[in-house]
Scaffold this active site. Structure first.
Site, PDB file in Angstrom:
ATOM      1  CE1 TYR A   1      42.670  22.027  21.921  1.00 51.18           C
ATOM      2  CE2 TYR A   1      40.323  22.319  21.904  1.00 51.18           C
ATOM      3  CZ  TYR A   1      41.580  21.317  21.614  1.00 51.18           C
ATOM      4  OH  TYR A   1      41.456  20.151  20.974  1.00 51.18           O
TER       5      TYR A   1
ATOM      6  CG  PHE B   1      45.552  15.387  -6.938  1.00 47.85           C
ATOM      7  CD1 PHE B   1      46.490  16.094  -7.712  1.00 47.85           C
ATOM      8  CD2 PHE B   1      45.464  15.270  -5.472  1.00 47.85           C
ATOM      9  CE1 PHE B   1      47.847  16.186  -7.153  1.00 47.85           C
ATOM     10  CE2 PHE B   1      46.758  15.968  -4.840  1.00 47.85           C
ATOM     11  CZ  PHE B   1      47.890  16.338  -5.741  1.00 47.85           C
ATOM     12  CB  THR B   2      47.935  11.514  -5.752  1.00 53.07           C
ATOM     13  OG1 THR B   2      48.344  12.795  -5.155  1.00 53.07           O
ATOM     14  CG2 THR B   2      48.689  11.312  -7.050  1.00 53.07           C
TER      15      THR B   2
ATOM     16  CG  ASP C   1      40.731  19.985  -5.493  1.00 60.91           C
ATOM     17  OD1 ASP C   1      41.476  20.782  -4.981  1.00 60.91           O
ATOM     18  OD2 ASP C   1      41.693  18.733  -5.537  1.00 60.91           O
TER      19      ASP C   1
ATOM     20  CE  LYS D   1      48.759  21.887  -3.696  1.00 59.33           C
ATOM     21  NZ  LYS D   1      48.691  21.174  -2.336  1.00 59.33           N
TER      22      LYS D   1
ATOM     23  NE  ARG E   1      52.260  14.324  -9.597  1.00 63.07           N
ATOM     24  CZ  ARG E   1      51.908  14.716  -8.442  1.00 63.07           C
ATOM     25  NH1 ARG E   1      51.151  15.545  -8.160  1.00 63.07           N
ATOM     26  NH2 ARG E   1      52.054  13.424  -7.622  1.00 63.07           N
TER      27      ARG E   1
ATOM     28  CG  PHE F   1      53.927  10.436  -5.820  1.00 66.21           C
ATOM     29  CD1 PHE F   1      52.605   9.730  -5.899  1.00 66.21           C
ATOM     30  CD2 PHE F   1      54.161  11.585  -5.391  1.00 66.21           C
ATOM     31  CE1 PHE F   1      51.597  10.576  -5.184  1.00 66.21           C
ATOM     32  CE2 PHE F   1      53.158  12.464  -4.794  1.00 66.21           C
ATOM     33  CZ  PHE F   1      51.865  11.762  -4.743  1.00 66.21           C
TER      34      PHE F   1
HETATM   35  O1  PLI Z   1      48.811  18.756  -0.045  1.00 70.46           O
HETATM   36  P1  PLI Z   1      47.610  19.071   0.576  1.00 70.46           P
HETATM   37  O2  PLI Z   1      47.049  17.929   1.328  1.00 70.46           O
HETATM   38  O3  PLI Z   1      47.462  20.122   1.065  1.00 70.46           O
HETATM   39  O4  PLI Z   1      46.445  18.794  -0.580  1.00 70.46           O
HETATM   40  C1  PLI Z   1      46.024  17.871  -1.518  1.00 70.46           C
HETATM   41  C2  PLI Z   1      45.664  18.364  -2.986  1.00 70.46           C
HETATM   42  C3  PLI Z   1      44.434  18.299  -3.236  1.00 70.46           C
HETATM   43  N1  PLI Z   1      43.834  18.634  -4.451  1.00 70.46           N
HETATM   44  C4  PLI Z   1      44.869  19.305  -5.432  1.00 70.46           C
HETATM   45  C5  PLI Z   1      44.389  19.461  -6.859  1.00 70.46           C
HETATM   46  C6  PLI Z   1      46.248  19.166  -5.003  1.00 70.46           C
HETATM   47  O5  PLI Z   1      47.048  19.732  -6.207  1.00 70.46           O
HETATM   48  C7  PLI Z   1      46.896  18.812  -3.947  1.00 70.46           C
HETATM   49  C8  PLI Z   1      48.047  18.767  -3.269  1.00 70.46           C
HETATM   50  N2  PLI Z   1      49.089  18.840  -4.310  1.00 70.46           N
HETATM   51  C9  PLI Z   1      50.263  18.829  -4.224  1.00 70.46           C
HETATM   52  C10 PLI Z   1      50.991  18.673  -2.981  1.00 70.46           C
HETATM   53  C11 PLI Z   1      51.123  19.142  -5.566  1.00 70.46           C
HETATM   54  O6  PLI Z   1      52.468  19.208  -5.202  1.00 70.46           O
HETATM   55  O7  PLI Z   1      50.518  19.406  -6.600  1.00 70.46           O
END
Ligand code: PLI
Length: 459
Positions: A75, A127-128, A218, A261, A385, A451
């Site tokens: 933990y 970004f969203t 970011d 990513k 998008r 979306f």
């Molecule tokens: O999906 P998360 O919560 O791990 O991360 C959010 C996120 C933050 N910044 C940027 C630039 C992103 O591209 C992002 C998530 N992007 C997704 C899910 C995408 O499909 O691009």
């Protein structure tokens, strides 16, 4: 003698495969209707080539899988946390690490720590999830990206750059104390995976330093941004991706990361900062929203896979093949006349739906429509998008973004060049019959990040 070109190729070989289900047009028609014409609501089983996102969809290496077996599931004080902390310091250079379940977990904490009601957060395009957390914390996002970024046909190589004059006007108008930080994404997602240049970042650093404003990075796709700097920016051709990544990070004060990513894991993220006070408050908050500060919503094994993935993500050969594949697809689509955002960005091809379907007005969702048509044609799943992703302002009005795009996002180390051929041919077929395609209406709209779950009907 004629000089023969040296192609890129994958710096790995395939050890395990996942079989895909092939579907008929009739099956896809039914699946699409059931999904309310929203590709997020399709079952992944019904998808042949999945280009919905590059988030959490990459293939891990044998080393990462081996790391998963070395998870220390205590933990508190997991060995894997300390390994991750060491890697983040070594590769990115940030001092303090707080793991989170994914990127938005870090955005939530950071926004709550740094933003006060009425604050302004300038950034190089929204970004969203990032903008939503800024708004939920009481802030207002202001776009300060250069105008070129809003023009899909403009081929400027660093469309992720900040327009420093726009930022200066904001500082003048609101005063620096109202701006807790500038929100800078590397490889700007919503602009088409467009990079920011080191020169621009250095100028931004100088300006923000003068006004005592932080830069929060970011860094979700920082290695991909570094590749474009290496390839296109003067003075960086001989530099390694790893050293460019570290230099980018050194020009910022902290970062939120979706490790799903660049960092080649299926789940995970973190917040990393240099300022001890910010760290202390964030460490306090992480236990409320994510978990103890040495796991932040992740299993020990997830942190281990992330630590190894980060190291792999900054390999020169890895990035060259990763972006080489994206460029291969983009060039093939351009060959068929399909209108795409240029220059080709880092994590996918962004089709210009306004140009593809000029007869469909933006409030009939051209990009959403095109994503549905792509799936119908070949079982290739892409993502809207545009106006649906942009959502509504806090006052309820729709945001109408200039860019109305369909993203063909390429997962890392997952698909082959033959898959890229199939995708481009499918896009070309849909393009051939574009005049007969009709728009859609939204019949269900969720309150947040619509979306993901909105439903549509064909007009
Ligand atoms: O999906 P998360 O919560 O791990 O991360 C959010 C996120 C933050 N910044 C940027 C630039 C992103 O591209 C992002 C998530 N992007 C997704 C899910 C995408 O499909 O691009």
């Amino acid at each position: 003698m004629k000089k023969i070109k040296q192609s890129w190729a994958e710096p790995y070989k395939i050890k395990m495969v996942e079989l895909l289900k092939m579907t008929t047009v009739a099956q896809r028609k039914k699946a699409l209707k059931e999904a309310g014409y929203n590709t997020f609501l399709l079952r992944s089983e019904d998808v042949y080539i999945d280009l919905l996102t590059d988030s959490g969809t990459s293939a891990m290496s044998d080393r990462q899988w081996a790391g998963m077996m070395m998870g220390d599931e205590a933990y508190a004080g997991s060995r894997n946390f300390y390994h991750l902390e060491e890697v983040v310091r070594d590769v990115y250079g940030y001092k303090y690490l707080i793991p989170t379940h994914q990127g938005r977990g870090a955005e939530n904490i950071l926004s709550k720590v740094l933003i006060k009601k009425g604050d302004i957060i300038p950034g190089n395009m929204y970004f969203t999830t990032t903008r939503l957390h800024q708004e939920l914390a009481g802030g207002k996002f202001e776009d300060v990206i250069i105008d070129e970024a809003h023009d899909p046909e403009n081929t400027f190589p660093f469309k992720g750059n900040v327009d420093l004059n726009k930022l200066k006007s904001l500082i003048k108008k609101h005063g620096a104390p109202k701006i807790p930080y500038v929100s800078i994404a590397t490889s700007v997602n919503m602009a088409g995976g467009q990079p920011i240049s080191m020169k621009n970042l250095k100028e931004l650093r100088a300006l923000t330093k003068k006004h005592h404003i932080r830069i929060i990075h970011d860094m979700t796709r920082v290695a991909e941004n570094a590749y474009f700097i290496q390839q296109k920016e003067k003075g960086y051709a001989d530099r390694s991706i790893k050293s460019i990544v570290k230099e980018i990070c050194s020009l910022t004060d902290g970062a939120t990361m979706s490790a799903k990513k660049d960092a080649l894991v299926n789940i995970g993220g973190f917040l990393a900062v240099n300022d001890y006070d910010v760290y202390e408050e964030a460490r306090n908050m992480v236990v409320v929203y994510e978990g103890l500060h040495t796991y932040g919503g992740l299993a020990g094994r997830d942190m281990e896979a992330m630590a190894i993935g980060i190291k792999e993500s900054v390999g020169d050969e890895h990035i060259k093949a990763r972006i080489g594949q994206v460029i291969y697809l983009g060039e093939k689509m351009m060959h068929y006349g399909v209108p795409i955002v240029q220059p080709i960005g880092g994590h996918g091809i962004f089709v210009d739906a306004k140009k593809f379907l000029p007869h469909i007005p933006q409030d009939q969702f051209p990009a959403q429509t095109l994503a549905a048509e792509m799936y119908l044609d070949s079982g290739v799943r892409t993502m809207e998008r545009g106006v649906v992703s942009a959502g509504r302002k806090p006052n309820g009005e729709n945001y109408y973004p200039k860019l109305e795009l369909v993203r063909f996002t390429i997962p890392r180390r997952v698909y082959t060049q033959a898959h890229m051929d199939v995708i481009a041919e499918s896009a070309a077929r849909v393009y051939e019959r574009r005049d007969a395609i009709k728009g859609m209406k939204m019949v269900y709209e969720p309150k947040y990040l619509r979306f993901f779950q909105a439903r549509f009907e064909k007009l």
